[in-house]
Design a protein around this motif. Sequence first.
Motif, PDB file in Angstrom:
ATOM      1  N   MET A   1      39.108  43.301  53.462  1.00  5.62           N
ATOM      2  CA  MET A   1      38.430  42.378  52.568  1.00  5.62           C
ATOM      3  C   MET A   1      37.933  43.068  51.308  1.00  5.62           C
ATOM      4  N   ALA A   2      37.538  44.335  51.417  1.00  4.46           N
ATOM      5  CA  ALA A   2      37.058  45.054  50.232  1.00  4.46           C
ATOM      6  C   ALA A   2      38.173  45.170  49.193  1.00  4.46           C
TER       7      ALA A   2
ATOM      8  N   SER B   1      38.837  41.739  47.608  1.00  4.33           N
ATOM      9  CA  SER B   1      37.792  41.443  46.633  1.00  4.33           C
ATOM     10  C   SER B   1      38.040  42.181  45.317  1.00  4.33           C
ATOM     11  N   GLU B   2      38.471  43.442  45.407  1.00  4.80           N
ATOM     12  CA  GLU B   2      38.782  44.206  44.207  1.00  4.80           C
ATOM     13  C   GLU B   2      39.950  43.583  43.449  1.00  4.80           C
TER      14      GLU B   2
ATOM     15  N   MET C   1      40.935  40.427  43.498  1.00  2.00           N
ATOM     16  CA  MET C   1      40.514  39.170  42.883  1.00  2.00           C
ATOM     17  C   MET C   1      39.692  39.434  41.624  1.00  2.00           C
ATOM     18  N   GLY C   2      38.871  40.475  41.674  1.00  2.00           N
ATOM     19  CA  GLY C   2      38.097  40.841  40.496  1.00  2.00           C
ATOM     20  C   GLY C   2      38.987  41.261  39.341  1.00  2.00           C
TER      21      GLY C   2
ATOM     22  N   HIS D   1      44.294  29.830  45.421  1.00  2.00           N
ATOM     23  CA  HIS D   1      43.288  30.548  46.201  1.00  2.00           C
ATOM     24  C   HIS D   1      42.612  29.584  47.172  1.00  2.00           C
TER      25      HIS D   1
ATOM     26  N   ASP E   1      38.242  30.752  46.800  1.00  2.00           N
ATOM     27  CA  ASP E   1      37.508  31.165  45.606  1.00  2.00           C
ATOM     28  C   ASP E   1      37.758  30.163  44.484  1.00  2.00           C
TER      29      ASP E   1
END
Length: 253
Positions: free
Chosen positions: A81-82, A85-86, A88-89, A116, A119
């Motif tokens: 997940m980390a 998240s990166e 998606m950022g 998505h 999000d």
Amino acid sequence: MGTPRAADEADVAGGGGALPRHVAIIMDGNGRWAKAHGMPRFEGHRRGVEAVRRTVTAAREIGLEAITLYSFSSENWSRPMAEISELMGLLKRFIRSDLRDLHANNVRVRIIGEGHPGDSEVQALLDEAQAVTQANTGLCLTVAFNYGARNEIARAARSLAVKVAAGTLRPEDITADALAGELDTAGLPPLDLVIRTSGEQRLSNFLLWQAAYAELVFLPVLWPDFDRGWLERALGEFTRRERRFGGIEPRGY
């Protein structure tokens, strides 16, 4: 791998063939690039975004009609997940920082895949990119996001089945063209060339229907190092090939 010499016009048209209208790229090797340089995986993804910018600019300047990039597959949700998240950022920052330039350069942005699932900010940005650029007439930049080819084909078949059930389509009218018209890529030029970086030689559930007669070029470069020179190398390879689409050579043997 180092950057190859940028191809001149003779290189790109080496076989006398025309340039492809529609090029798709499997952008592979961000993680391996980061590991090889002793950096975290995120840095590989960040450098990969820079490669996207270079590639879109080169495709536009060369005069390609359409380019489709495999940005995030439906299978990528299994990553930590980390890392997701990166990613998606990075996607959010890319759209916010580059959309104005893309629009100013007459690039049309198109998103394929299922969007998505959670999000709303990412989905809103994807929708905005398409809405802002929908009337542009230059390079069509298609981004495959949360995309899987098997799922795309299943969704297209389901759409046809719904029409048959509703009585608006006869079963005998379901042809290859009819199914193609239900795919996410409907309206795009036929896919001519698939490029994959990193040296891997597989399609990884990307544009399986569309790639039926596409030329495949596998390059040893990791995606963060991809640039105009590598793109022109792939285009040059394409122009040197003889595409027969199941037929025979013009000489008849």
